[in-house]
Design a protein around this motif. Sequence first.
Motif, PDB file in Angstrom:
ATOM      1  N   MET A   1       4.745  -8.876   7.729  1.00 41.52           N
ATOM      2  CA  MET A   1       3.743  -8.834   6.655  1.00 41.52           C
ATOM      3  C   MET A   1       4.259  -9.635   5.451  1.00 41.52           C
ATOM      4  SD  MET A   1       2.170  -5.533   4.650  1.00 41.52           S
ATOM      5  CE  MET A   1       1.753  -4.695   6.160  1.00 41.52           C
ATOM      6  N   SER A   2       3.417 -10.521   4.927  1.00 48.06           N
ATOM      7  CA  SER A   2       3.835 -11.336   3.797  1.00 48.06           C
ATOM      8  C   SER A   2       3.873 -10.499   2.524  1.00 48.06           C
ATOM      9  CB  SER A   2       2.872 -12.501   3.619  1.00 48.06           C
ATOM     10  OG  SER A   2       1.608 -12.010   3.221  1.00 48.06           O
ATOM     11  N   LEU A   3       4.545 -11.060   1.526  1.00 43.70           N
ATOM     12  CA  LEU A   3       4.624 -10.349   0.244  1.00 43.70           C
ATOM     13  C   LEU A   3       3.237 -10.165  -0.369  1.00 43.70           C
ATOM     14  CD1 LEU A   3       6.337  -9.132  -1.999  1.00 43.70           C
ATOM     15  CD2 LEU A   3       6.611 -11.425  -2.963  1.00 43.70           C
ATOM     16  N   ARG A   4       2.368 -11.184  -0.180  1.00 41.31           N
ATOM     17  CA  ARG A   4       1.019 -11.073  -0.749  1.00 41.31           C
ATOM     18  C   ARG A   4       0.255  -9.915  -0.122  1.00 41.31           C
ATOM     19  NH1 ARG A   4      -2.455 -16.469  -0.835  1.00 41.31           N
ATOM     20  NH2 ARG A   4      -0.640 -17.021  -2.109  1.00 41.31           N
ATOM     21  N   ARG A   5       0.361  -9.771   1.195  1.00 41.62           N
ATOM     22  CA  ARG A   5      -0.330  -8.657   1.866  1.00 41.62           C
ATOM     23  C   ARG A   5       0.271  -7.321   1.470  1.00 41.62           C
ATOM     24  NH1 ARG A   5      -1.214  -9.463   8.122  1.00 41.62           N
ATOM     25  NH2 ARG A   5      -2.280  -7.485   7.726  1.00 41.62           N
ATOM     26  N   TYR A   6       1.603  -7.327   1.260  1.00 41.61           N
ATOM     27  CA  TYR A   6       2.258  -6.094   0.823  1.00 41.61           C
ATOM     28  C   TYR A   6       1.734  -5.662  -0.554  1.00 41.61           C
ATOM     29  CZ  TYR A   6       5.925  -3.119  -1.107  1.00 41.61           C
ATOM     30  OH  TYR A   6       6.601  -2.096  -1.719  1.00 41.61           O
ATOM     31  N   VAL A   7       1.617  -6.637  -1.458  1.00 37.67           N
ATOM     32  CA  VAL A   7       1.109  -6.317  -2.805  1.00 37.67           C
ATOM     33  C   VAL A   7      -0.325  -5.793  -2.726  1.00 37.67           C
ATOM     34  CG1 VAL A   7       0.489  -7.302  -5.047  1.00 37.67           C
ATOM     35  CG2 VAL A   7       2.617  -7.990  -3.930  1.00 37.67           C
ATOM     36  N   LEU A   8      -1.151  -6.452  -1.875  1.00 38.13           N
ATOM     37  CA  LEU A   8      -2.536  -6.008  -1.718  1.00 38.13           C
ATOM     38  C   LEU A   8      -2.596  -4.595  -1.150  1.00 38.13           C
ATOM     39  CD1 LEU A   8      -5.566  -6.625  -1.790  1.00 38.13           C
ATOM     40  CD2 LEU A   8      -5.345  -7.616   0.505  1.00 38.13           C
ATOM     41  N   ARG A   9      -1.731  -4.332  -0.154  1.00 40.61           N
ATOM     42  CA  ARG A   9      -1.714  -2.997   0.461  1.00 40.61           C
ATOM     43  C   ARG A   9      -1.296  -1.929  -0.545  1.00 40.61           C
ATOM     44  NH1 ARG A   9       2.753  -1.120   4.785  1.00 40.61           N
ATOM     45  NH2 ARG A   9       2.104   1.026   5.043  1.00 40.61           N
ATOM     46  N   ARG A  10      -0.236  -2.222  -1.338  1.00 36.21           N
ATOM     47  CA  ARG A  10       0.219  -1.252  -2.330  1.00 36.21           C
ATOM     48  C   ARG A  10      -0.838  -1.041  -3.409  1.00 36.21           C
ATOM     49  NH1 ARG A  10       1.824   2.033  -2.935  1.00 36.21           N
ATOM     50  NH2 ARG A  10       3.211   2.084  -4.715  1.00 36.21           N
ATOM     51  N   THR A  11      -1.554  -2.107  -3.762  1.00 34.24           N
ATOM     52  CA  THR A  11      -2.611  -1.961  -4.765  1.00 34.24           C
ATOM     53  C   THR A  11      -3.730  -1.068  -4.247  1.00 34.24           C
ATOM     54  OG1 THR A  11      -2.098  -4.177  -5.592  1.00 34.24           O
ATOM     55  CG2 THR A  11      -4.214  -3.224  -6.247  1.00 34.24           C
ATOM     56  N   LEU A  12      -4.106  -1.259  -2.987  1.00 33.52           N
ATOM     57  CA  LEU A  12      -5.161  -0.426  -2.401  1.00 33.52           C
ATOM     58  C   LEU A  12      -4.720   1.033  -2.310  1.00 33.52           C
ATOM     59  CD1 LEU A  12      -6.487  -2.798   0.425  1.00 33.52           C
ATOM     60  CD2 LEU A  12      -7.576  -2.241  -1.757  1.00 33.52           C
ATOM     61  N   LEU A  13      -3.428   1.257  -2.008  1.00 34.60           N
ATOM     62  CA  LEU A  13      -2.918   2.632  -1.937  1.00 34.60           C
ATOM     63  C   LEU A  13      -2.896   3.294  -3.322  1.00 34.60           C
ATOM     64  CD1 LEU A  13       0.031   2.241   0.608  1.00 34.60           C
ATOM     65  CD2 LEU A  13      -2.151   3.413   0.968  1.00 34.60           C
ATOM     66  N   THR A  14      -2.876   2.466  -4.352  1.00 35.07           N
ATOM     67  CA  THR A  14      -2.862   3.012  -5.715  1.00 35.07           C
ATOM     68  C   THR A  14      -4.232   3.558  -6.124  1.00 35.07           C
ATOM     69  OG1 THR A  14      -1.136   1.440  -6.326  1.00 35.07           O
ATOM     70  CG2 THR A  14      -2.353   2.447  -8.128  1.00 35.07           C
ATOM     71  N   LEU A  15      -5.284   3.010  -5.530  1.00 37.69           N
ATOM     72  CA  LEU A  15      -6.637   3.408  -5.930  1.00 37.69           C
ATOM     73  C   LEU A  15      -6.903   4.908  -5.724  1.00 37.69           C
ATOM     74  CD1 LEU A  15      -8.705   0.321  -4.703  1.00 37.69           C
ATOM     75  CD2 LEU A  15      -7.875   0.857  -7.013  1.00 37.69           C
ATOM     76  N   PRO A  16      -6.522   5.509  -4.560  1.00 37.08           N
ATOM     77  CA  PRO A  16      -6.739   6.964  -4.437  1.00 37.08           C
ATOM     78  C   PRO A  16      -5.956   7.763  -5.474  1.00 37.08           C
ATOM     79  CG  PRO A  16      -6.306   5.981  -2.291  1.00 37.08           C
ATOM     80  CD  PRO A  16      -6.037   4.919  -3.307  1.00 37.08           C
ATOM     81  N   ILE A  17      -4.770   7.272  -5.843  1.00 39.74           N
ATOM     82  CA  ILE A  17      -3.979   7.975  -6.864  1.00 39.74           C
ATOM     83  C   ILE A  17      -4.710   7.939  -8.208  1.00 39.74           C
ATOM     84  CG2 ILE A  17      -1.773   8.008  -8.091  1.00 39.74           C
ATOM     85  CD1 ILE A  17      -0.510   6.709  -5.639  1.00 39.74           C
ATOM     86  N   LEU A  18      -5.237   6.759  -8.547  1.00 34.74           N
ATOM     87  CA  LEU A  18      -5.980   6.651  -9.802  1.00 34.74           C
ATOM     88  C   LEU A  18      -7.241   7.520  -9.769  1.00 34.74           C
ATOM     89  CD1 LEU A  18      -5.681   2.815 -10.484  1.00 34.74           C
ATOM     90  CD2 LEU A  18      -4.502   4.671 -11.664  1.00 34.74           C
ATOM     91  N   PHE A  19      -7.859   7.610  -8.590  1.00 33.79           N
ATOM     92  CA  PHE A  19      -9.030   8.490  -8.458  1.00 33.79           C
ATOM     93  C   PHE A  19      -8.625   9.952  -8.716  1.00 33.79           C
ATOM     94  CE2 PHE A  19     -11.450  11.319  -5.593  1.00 33.79           C
ATOM     95  CZ  PHE A  19     -12.693  11.210  -6.193  1.00 33.79           C
ATOM     96  N   GLY A  20      -7.492  10.372  -8.117  1.00 40.30           N
ATOM     97  CA  GLY A  20      -7.013  11.737  -8.339  1.00 40.30           C
ATOM     98  C   GLY A  20      -6.681  11.991  -9.799  1.00 40.30           C
ATOM     99  N   VAL A  21      -6.093  10.988 -10.449  1.00 42.24           N
ATOM    100  CA  VAL A  21      -5.775  11.123 -11.874  1.00 42.24           C
ATOM    101  C   VAL A  21      -7.045  11.317 -12.692  1.00 42.24           C
ATOM    102  CG1 VAL A  21      -4.963   9.824 -13.885  1.00 42.24           C
ATOM    103  CG2 VAL A  21      -3.606   9.849 -11.797  1.00 42.24           C
ATOM    104  N   SER A  22      -8.085  10.554 -12.356  1.00 44.77           N
ATOM    105  CA  SER A  22      -9.352  10.674 -13.110  1.00 44.77           C
ATOM    106  C   SER A  22      -9.984  12.050 -12.895  1.00 44.77           C
ATOM    107  CB  SER A  22     -10.312   9.561 -12.693  1.00 44.77           C
ATOM    108  OG  SER A  22     -10.791   9.774 -11.367  1.00 44.77           O
ATOM    109  N   VAL A  23      -9.907  12.572 -11.663  1.00 41.06           N
ATOM    110  CA  VAL A  23     -10.479  13.903 -11.385  1.00 41.06           C
ATOM    111  C   VAL A  23      -9.728  14.978 -12.172  1.00 41.06           C
ATOM    112  CG1 VAL A  23     -10.827  15.656  -9.606  1.00 41.06           C
ATOM    113  CG2 VAL A  23     -11.354  13.260  -9.114  1.00 41.06           C
ATOM    114  N   LEU A  24      -8.393  14.894 -12.159  1.00 44.82           N
ATOM    115  CA  LEU A  24      -7.601  15.888 -12.890  1.00 44.82           C
ATOM    116  C   LEU A  24      -7.870  15.810 -14.390  1.00 44.82           C
ATOM    117  CD1 LEU A  24      -4.157  15.680 -11.034  1.00 44.82           C
ATOM    118  CD2 LEU A  24      -5.792  17.562 -11.001  1.00 44.82           C
ATOM    119  N   THR A  25      -7.960  14.581 -14.893  1.00 47.33           N
ATOM    120  CA  THR A  25      -8.213  14.424 -16.327  1.00 47.33           C
ATOM    121  C   THR A  25      -9.576  14.976 -16.706  1.00 47.33           C
ATOM    122  OG1 THR A  25      -6.893  12.398 -16.276  1.00 47.33           O
ATOM    123  CG2 THR A  25      -8.269  12.765 -18.204  1.00 47.33           C
ATOM    124  N   PHE A  26     -10.584  14.689 -15.889  1.00 45.27           N
ATOM    125  CA  PHE A  26     -11.925  15.204 -16.162  1.00 45.27           C
ATOM    126  C   PHE A  26     -11.947  16.737 -16.098  1.00 45.27           C
ATOM    127  CE2 PHE A  26     -15.993  16.698 -14.401  1.00 45.27           C
ATOM    128  CZ  PHE A  26     -16.863  16.260 -15.393  1.00 45.27           C
TER     129      PHE A  26
END
Length: 315
Positions: A1-26
């Motif tokens: 896996m290239s570094l670019r795909r790794y960055v994209l994958r890690r960014t996509l994995l971050t989205l559920p975390i940000l969603f959870g953060v928004s739910v907890l904050t709300f």
Amino acid sequence: MSLRRYVLRRTLLTLPILFGVSVLTFSLVKLLPGTPVDYVLQFQEATPELRASLRAQYHLDEPLWRQYLLWLNDVLHLDFGDRVVSDRSVRAAIAERLPETLVLGGVAFLIALLVGVPAGVLAAVRRGTLVDEGSRVVALAGIATPNFWLGLLLILLFGVHLNLVSVIPPIAPLFAPESLAFLVLPAITLGTASAALFTRLTRSAVTEQLRQEYVRTARAKGLDERTVVVKHVLRNSLISVVTVAAVQVAFLLDGAVVIERVFSWPGLGRLLVRAILQRDFPVVQAVVLLVATAVVLANLLADVLYAWLDPRIAY
């Protein structure tokens, strides 16, 4: 896996975390005793018509899931609503205080790196000597000392007894000389624990690298010790430092809440404390969400830098 795909994958994995953060904050406001209307009215008596009007204004008459979606839509457009204690928007209040916190955290982080990393390298190169033992004692003291206590001690020493700095924040623009002079003590206070941690971490990493075979090879080729340490050892040692540095961003943001209170620094931390005391829940929601998002993004950056620094890591 290239570094670019790794960055994209890690960014996509971050989205559920940000969603959870928004739910907890709300959910923060929903978990508080009373209703948001009670906080808007400061728990004073009001007519049913006024309460109904406020419930409609804050969409409290909608189902919970729809309230969340409406709130999230506003947040994605950087609209955090108006403050409870005034007609001013939350975004304007945050925009006014955010630069103060960023400058304080940035200077503290810079102090931590500029002090901690060289001290760790020096301790590792001269391990077992008085320099190494001294750095160990100072680092342990820095980690163990509560930052609010250190802040009060510095105010007492440099502001009261020696009278070298003002103990009251100047009424001046952020980058005015008097403001930058006042910034020194809170930045040192906030950055001390991180500098101590960087010292211990860098010493451990550099010591481990100095025992590696490639270091013996570099020395056998006739390279001087400075070249071996700076060009060969330091880059490999920085991998673990970078990872912890991202975590330290979270500690600096958390610590700013206390330090800004101790030094009366007009940043986000002081705004958050005042908002909690005034039950200004839109400000609390917005600041908590911003800090949590910053921590998540800092960890994402650390993962990317980790992979970039060490190509051996499997993407």
